[in-house]
Design a protein around this motif. Structure first.
Motif, PDB file in Angstrom:
ATOM      1  N   TYR A 326       0.811  -1.210   0.000  1.00  0.00           N
ATOM      2  CA  TYR A 326       0.000   0.000   0.000  1.00  0.00           C
ATOM      3  C   TYR A 326       0.854   1.273   0.000  1.00  0.00           C
ATOM      4  O   TYR A 326       0.341   2.370  -0.253  1.00  0.00           O
ATOM      5  N   ALA A 327       2.139   1.167   0.289  1.00  0.00           N
ATOM      6  CA  ALA A 327       2.981   2.350   0.484  1.00  0.00           C
ATOM      7  C   ALA A 327       2.970   3.270  -0.736  1.00  0.00           C
ATOM      8  O   ALA A 327       2.846   4.494  -0.600  1.00  0.00           O
ATOM      9  N   ASP A 328       3.121   2.708  -1.933  1.00  0.00           N
ATOM     10  CA  ASP A 328       3.170   3.537  -3.133  1.00  0.00           C
ATOM     11  C   ASP A 328       1.860   4.293  -3.353  1.00  0.00           C
ATOM     12  O   ASP A 328       1.857   5.418  -3.851  1.00  0.00           O
ATOM     13  N   PHE A 329       0.751   3.686  -2.987  1.00  0.00           N
ATOM     14  CA  PHE A 329      -0.557   4.285  -3.199  1.00  0.00           C
ATOM     15  C   PHE A 329      -0.888   5.319  -2.124  1.00  0.00           C
ATOM     16  O   PHE A 329      -1.646   6.253  -2.363  1.00  0.00           O
ATOM     17  N   ALA A 330      -0.329   5.134  -0.932  1.00  0.00           N
ATOM     18  CA  ALA A 330      -0.691   5.965   0.209  1.00  0.00           C
ATOM     19  C   ALA A 330      -0.072   7.353   0.155  1.00  0.00           C
ATOM     20  O   ALA A 330      -0.510   8.249   0.886  1.00  0.00           O
ATOM     21  N   ARG A 331       0.932   7.558  -0.678  1.00  0.00           N
ATOM     22  CA  ARG A 331       1.557   8.882  -0.748  1.00  0.00           C
ATOM     23  C   ARG A 331       0.551   9.935  -1.209  1.00  0.00           C
ATOM     24  O   ARG A 331       0.541  11.061  -0.721  1.00  0.00           O
ATOM     25  N   ALA A 332      -0.277   9.580  -2.165  1.00  0.00           N
ATOM     26  CA  ALA A 332      -1.321  10.483  -2.661  1.00  0.00           C
ATOM     27  C   ALA A 332      -2.491   9.596  -3.096  1.00  0.00           C
ATOM     28  O   ALA A 332      -2.673   9.327  -4.278  1.00  0.00           O
ATOM     29  N   PRO A 333      -3.277   9.103  -2.141  1.00  0.00           N
ATOM     30  CA  PRO A 333      -4.279   8.073  -2.447  1.00  0.00           C
ATOM     31  C   PRO A 333      -5.368   8.524  -3.419  1.00  0.00           C
ATOM     32  O   PRO A 333      -5.820   7.725  -4.237  1.00  0.00           O
ATOM     33  N   LEU A 334      -5.795   9.786  -3.354  1.00  0.00           N
ATOM     34  CA  LEU A 334      -6.823  10.236  -4.293  1.00  0.00           C
ATOM     35  C   LEU A 334      -6.261  10.314  -5.705  1.00  0.00           C
ATOM     36  O   LEU A 334      -6.949   9.974  -6.679  1.00  0.00           O
ATOM     37  N   ALA A 335      -5.011  10.731  -5.834  1.00  0.00           N
ATOM     38  CA  ALA A 335      -4.370  10.748  -7.147  1.00  0.00           C
ATOM     39  C   ALA A 335      -4.222   9.326  -7.688  1.00  0.00           C
ATOM     40  O   ALA A 335      -4.430   9.070  -8.882  1.00  0.00           O
ATOM     41  N   ALA A 336      -3.852   8.398  -6.806  1.00  0.00           N
ATOM     42  CA  ALA A 336      -3.733   6.995  -7.228  1.00  0.00           C
ATOM     43  C   ALA A 336      -5.079   6.449  -7.662  1.00  0.00           C
ATOM     44  O   ALA A 336      -5.186   5.744  -8.674  1.00  0.00           O
ATOM     45  N   LEU A 337      -6.131   6.765  -6.910  1.00  0.00           N
ATOM     46  CA  LEU A 337      -7.467   6.299  -7.262  1.00  0.00           C
ATOM     47  C   LEU A 337      -7.909   6.892  -8.587  1.00  0.00           C
ATOM     48  O   LEU A 337      -8.484   6.199  -9.443  1.00  0.00           O
ATOM     49  N   ALA A 338      -7.645   8.190  -8.790  1.00  0.00           N
ATOM     50  CA  ALA A 338      -8.004   8.827 -10.059  1.00  0.00           C
ATOM     51  C   ALA A 338      -7.285   8.154 -11.225  1.00  0.00           C
ATOM     52  O   ALA A 338      -7.870   7.920 -12.290  1.00  0.00           O
ATOM     53  N   LYS A 339      -6.003   7.823 -11.030  1.00  0.00           N
ATOM     54  CA  LYS A 339      -5.245   7.190 -12.109  1.00  0.00           C
ATOM     55  C   LYS A 339      -5.792   5.817 -12.458  1.00  0.00           C
ATOM     56  O   LYS A 339      -5.913   5.459 -13.630  1.00  0.00           O
ATOM     57  N   THR A 340      -6.137   5.025 -11.441  1.00  0.00           N
ATOM     58  CA  THR A 340      -6.643   3.680 -11.730  1.00  0.00           C
ATOM     59  C   THR A 340      -8.041   3.718 -12.328  1.00  0.00           C
ATOM     60  O   THR A 340      -8.407   2.811 -13.076  1.00  0.00           O
ATOM     61  N   LEU A 341      -8.834   4.733 -12.014  1.00  0.00           N
ATOM     62  CA  LEU A 341     -10.141   4.870 -12.654  1.00  0.00           C
ATOM     63  C   LEU A 341      -9.997   5.206 -14.136  1.00  0.00           C
ATOM     64  O   LEU A 341     -10.721   4.670 -14.977  1.00  0.00           O
ATOM     65  N   GLY A 342      -9.052   6.082 -14.467  1.00  0.00           N
ATOM     66  CA  GLY A 342      -8.934   6.539 -15.840  1.00  0.00           C
ATOM     67  C   GLY A 342      -7.934   5.789 -16.684  1.00  0.00           C
ATOM     68  O   GLY A 342      -8.063   5.751 -17.914  1.00  0.00           O
ATOM     69  N   HIS A 343      -6.921   5.159 -16.033  1.00  0.00           N
ATOM     70  CA  HIS A 343      -5.849   4.513 -16.796  1.00  0.00           C
ATOM     71  C   HIS A 343      -5.614   3.065 -16.381  1.00  0.00           C
ATOM     72  O   HIS A 343      -4.637   2.454 -16.815  1.00  0.00           O
ATOM     73  N   VAL A 344      -6.430   2.518 -15.531  1.00  0.00           N
ATOM     74  CA  VAL A 344      -6.427   1.115 -15.103  1.00  0.00           C
ATOM     75  C   VAL A 344      -5.318   0.831 -14.094  1.00  0.00           C
ATOM     76  O   VAL A 344      -5.579   0.579 -12.919  1.00  0.00           O
ATOM     77  N   PHE A 345      -4.057   0.844 -14.543  1.00  0.00           N
ATOM     78  CA  PHE A 345      -2.960   0.475 -13.660  1.00  0.00           C
ATOM     79  C   PHE A 345      -2.308   1.725 -13.065  1.00  0.00           C
ATOM     80  O   PHE A 345      -2.060   2.703 -13.771  1.00  0.00           O
ATOM     81  N   PHE A 346      -2.023   1.676 -11.773  1.00  0.00           N
ATOM     82  CA  PHE A 346      -1.218   2.713 -11.140  1.00  0.00           C
ATOM     83  C   PHE A 346       0.241   2.533 -11.555  1.00  0.00           C
ATOM     84  O   PHE A 346       0.916   3.474 -11.943  1.00  0.00           O
ATOM     85  N   HIS A 347       0.713   1.281 -11.467  1.00  0.00           N
ATOM     86  CA  HIS A 347       2.069   0.968 -11.917  1.00  0.00           C
ATOM     87  C   HIS A 347       2.012   0.593 -13.394  1.00  0.00           C
ATOM     88  O   HIS A 347       1.731  -0.550 -13.755  1.00  0.00           O
ATOM     89  N   ASP A 348       2.265   1.572 -14.231  1.00  0.00           N
ATOM     90  CA  ASP A 348       2.229   1.347 -15.679  1.00  0.00           C
ATOM     91  C   ASP A 348       3.562   1.733 -16.310  1.00  0.00           C
ATOM     92  O   ASP A 348       3.627   2.340 -17.360  1.00  0.00           O
TER      93      ASP A 348
END
Length: 586
Positions: A326-348
Motif C-alpha cells: 500500500y505504500a506507493d498508493f498511500a503517498r497520494a491516495p486520491l491521485a492513485a485512485l483517479a489514475k486507476t479509474l482513468g488509466h487502469v494500472f497505477f504501476h504502468d
C-alpha cells in the motif's frame, strides 16, 4: 468402459484396481507413457491404479474422490444428470456484475446445495455472474481450496460432482452465469500423488510453494494437456461459463507458445463449437495489458484480469493504511485512485518501492475495452490475508462503505463484490485449514504466526487456522441483512447495480472517455462517464465540489447517499461528509 492413465514413471506394469479386483493394463503403442484397459463399471464404482506393484493410487483424472485425495477414485457416469436449463446461451463479461463466493462459509452448512438455495438473493440483487472459489478436493472438510490436488474432481464435503451440476443448473435457471476459480500454478503438499505417475512437477523452476508445475521441461506436453483438459471439463461437463485463473504470474513457462495462449485458444475453440460465450479471467500482479490482449494482436488472449491496483488505491483512500504494497498508493491516495479509474494500472511503468524496481506497462485506452479489467473494494485475498481477516466494515463508517460501493459499481471496470459486502457484513473472513497431517497442520499454524510477527502481532492474537472456530467465525450471518445499517447498505448496492444495468453510459467500454477530478486535501473525487457523474466525498466534513464543464446542466439525481441538494447555477455541489451522489445531465 475404457480406463486410461498417463504413467511414464512406471517401469514394467500398471494394474487397474476395480472394486477389489485387479487386471493388467496395456501400453499404448501410439502414445508414449499411456496405459489402458477395458472393464465393466457403473456409476460410483471404486477404482485406482498400481504402478509396478506399488501402493494403490487415485486416478490423476478422477472426477470424484469420495474419501478425499488419498482415497480411491469413483466412476462418474457422464450422462447421469438430466439438465433442466439445457438451452441457455450464457453471457460474456460486458455489462457483468460479479460476486465472489466461498462455498464453505457462504452458508453454515457449507455445501453446494445450501448455496444454490440462496442464489435467488443474488439474482434479486442484480448480480450476473457468481464466481466460486476452488472446488477441487483438499484434505479435511474446510479450507480455502487453493491447495487442491485433484484438478478434475469436486470436493466431496461440498456435495461432489452432482451437486455442482445442480448448482450450475439452478444458477442458469435464475439467469446467473457461473465462474470457477482454478489453480494451475501449484499443487497442495497433502494428498498429491501426481509425481508418482509422471513429471507433473519440475525442479527447473521454484515457486513460493516449492517445485513448479511442469509447463516447459521434458514431459510438459502431457502436463499442459492435463491442465487444459481439466479446464475444458469444467466448461463442458459442468457447463460452467468461465474460469478464474489463480496467480498466473506464478506460472513458470519459457516456451515460445505459452501455456496461457494454448489454454485461451482451446477455450475459444470450444466456445465456438458450443456456440456460447466462455471466458478466462486472470489473477495477475504484473500490471501487463498483454495478458488480456487478443492473441492475434500479440497478447495472451485471456478475456479479463483482476486489477489489484484499483483495489490498493481505493483501500488506501478509504483507510489510510500504508504498510507493505500500500505504500506507493498511500503517498497520494486520491491521485492513485483517479489514475486507476482513468488509466487502469497505477504501476504502468512507474517505480514500485515495494518491489524495488520499475513495474507495469500502460494500457492502450483507445483499443482496450474497460470490461477486461475487474474492479473491487474487497476480495478473499485482500480480507483473508490480513492478520484477523477483518473486512472494511470493521473499521469504516456506513458512509464510506457506501462511497466504496459507488466507486466500484459505477466505475469503468467490471465490478466484483465479495460475499456479504453488499450488506456490510461484520463477520471476518479468516484463513482456515483442516490438514489431517499433524506435522503439516503445525507448520501452517507456525508459518502464519511468523508471517504476522514481522508486523508486530503477538502469536496468541493470530487465529489458529486449524481451530474449527476460525472457520465458524468466517461464516456469513444473514440476520444482519434486516438490521441497520446493513439493510440500508443492501438497498444501496441494489440501487447502484440496477443503475449500472439501466444507464448506457455506465456500460460504455471506452476508457479514453473517462474524466476524473479530485482534491487530495479535501478528500473528494468526481469522475464522469458520458452524461453520468459520480461525486464522492471521503472527508468527514461537508465539501463544495465543482462538477466541471456543463455543471449547470446537471438536473437528475440518479442515486444519493446523504449527499445534499442539487448543484447550483455555478456548477458546485455541496456534499455532506462521507457521502456520495450519482448525477445525470439534464
Amino acid at each position: 468402459m475404457l480406463f486410461e492413465v498417463w504413467a511414464p514413471q512406471a517401469q514394467d506394469r500398471v494394474a487397474l484396481w476395480l472394486e477389489g479386483t485387479e487386471q493388467e493394463m496395456e501400453r499404448d503403442p501410439a502414445r508414449e507413457g499411456w496405459w489402458s484397459a477395458e472393464a465393466e463399471a457403473g456409476d460410483g464404482a471404486r477404482y485406482g491404479f498400481r504402478l509396478d506393484g506399488g501402493p494403490l493410487l487415485p486416478d490423476p483424472r478422477s472426477r470424484r474422490q469420495p474419501d478425499g485425495p488419498d482415497g480411491t477414485s469413483a466412476v462418474v457416469a457422464p450422462d447421469a444428470y438430466v439438465w433442466r436449463n439445457d438451452g441457455r446461451q450464457g453471457r460474456d463479461l460486458a455489462g457483468a456484475v460479479l460476486y465472489e463466493l466461498h462455498l464453505g462459509t457462504y452458508t453454515p452448512e457449507g455445501t453446494l446445495d445450501a448455496a444454490a438455495g440462496r442464489l435467488g438473493e443474488l439474482a434479486d440483487l442484480g448480480i450476473t455472474h457468481v464466481e466460486l472459489m476452488p472446488l477441487c478436493p483438499f484434505p479435511g472438510t474446510h479450507g480455502w481450496g487453493y491447495d487442491g490436488v485433484a484438478p478434475w474432481a469436486v470436493h466431496e464435503p461440498y456435495g461432489g460432482p452432482e451437486a455442482l451440476k445442480r448448482f450450475v443448473d439452478t444458477a442458469h435457471g435464475l439467469g446467473l452465469s457461473v465462474v470457477l476459480d482454478v489453480v494451475h500454478n501449484h499443487l497442495g503438499p497433502s494428498g498429491n500423488h501426481l509425481p508418482a505417475f509422471g513429471p507433473y512437477l519440475t525442479d527447473t523452476h521454484h515457486t513460493p510453494w516449492g517445485s513448479a508445475i511442469n509447463l516447459d521441461a521434458p514431459g510438459s506436453d502431457e502436463v499442459r494437456a492435463y491442465l487444459i483438459g481439466s479446464a475444458l471439463a469444467w466448461l463442458r461437463d459442468y457447463r460452467v461459463d468461465g474460469l478464474r485463473l489463480d496467480a498466473v504470474h506464478a506460472l513458470a513457462d519459457t516456451r515460445a507458445l505459452t501455456f496461457l495462449e494454448e489454454l485461451s485458444a482451446a477455450v475459444d475453440a470450444f466456445a465456438a463449437d458450443v456456440r456460447r460465450p466462455l471466458f478466462l479471467i486472470a489473477e495477475s500482479d504484473l500490471c501487463d495489458p498483454r495478458t488480456t490482449t487478443p492473441r492475434e494482436e500479440g497478447g495472451l488472449g485471456l478475456h479479463a484480469q483482476w486489477n489489484d491496483d484499483f483495489h490498493h488505491a481505493l483501500h488506501t483512500a478509504l483507510t489510510g493504511e500504508s504498510q507493505g504494497y500500500y505504500a506507493d498508493f498511500a503517498r497520494a491516495p486520491l491521485a492513485a485512485l483517479a489514475k486507476t479509474l482513468g488509466h487502469v494500472f497505477f504501476h504502468d511503468g512507474t517505480y514500485s518501492t515495494f518491489r524495488g524496481r520499475t513495474h507495469g506497462r500502460p494500457v492502450d485506452l483507445v483499443r482496450t475495452p474497460a470490461h477486461r479489467f475487474l474492479g473491487y473494494a474487497q476480495t478473499h485475498d485482500q480480507i483473508g490475508n490480513r492478520a484477523l481477516g477483518d473486512r472494511l466494515s470493521a473499521s469504516l463508517s456506513p458512509g464510506l462503505l457506501a462511497c466504496a460501493a459507488a466507486l466500484v459499481l459505477t466505475g469503468p471496470s467490471t465490478p466484483m463484490l465479495f460475499m456479504g459486502e453488499e450488506w456490510g457484513a461484520r463477520t471476518p473472513w479468516q484463513f482456515f485449514t483442516e490438514h489431517t497431517d499433524p506435522e503439516l497442520a503445525e507448520a501452517v499454524r507456525q508459518g502464519r504466526r511468523r508471517e504476522f510477527a514481522l508486523s508486530g502481532w503477538a502469536p496468541q492474537d493470530i487465529p489458529d487456522p486449524q481451530d474449527p472456530a476460525t472457520r465458524d467465525r468466517s461464516c456469513l450471518d444473514r440476520s444482519e441483512r434486516t438490521r441497520e445499517p446493513h439493510a440500508r447498505l443492501l438497498a444501496w448496492h441494489r440501487e447502484l447495480i440496477a443503475l449500472r444495468h439501466r444507464e448506457p453510459d455506465l456500460l460504455d467500454p471506452d476508457l479514453a472517455s473517462v474524466r476524473v477530478a479530485f482534491d487530495e486535501d479535501a478528500r473528494w473525487l468526481v469522475f464522469r462517464r458520458g452524461d453520468v457523474r459520480v461525486v464522492v466525498n471521503l472527508g468527514k466534513e461537508p465539501a463544495s465540489i465543482p462538477l466541471g464543464g456543463g455543471g449547470t446542466r446537471v438536473a437528475r439525481v440518479l442515486a444519493s447517499w446523504d449527499a445534499a441538494s442539487p448543484p447550483g447555477e455555478d456548477g458546485v455541489l455541496d456534499v455532506a461528509g462521507e457521502s456520495c451522489v450519482v448525477l445525470g445531465d439534464g
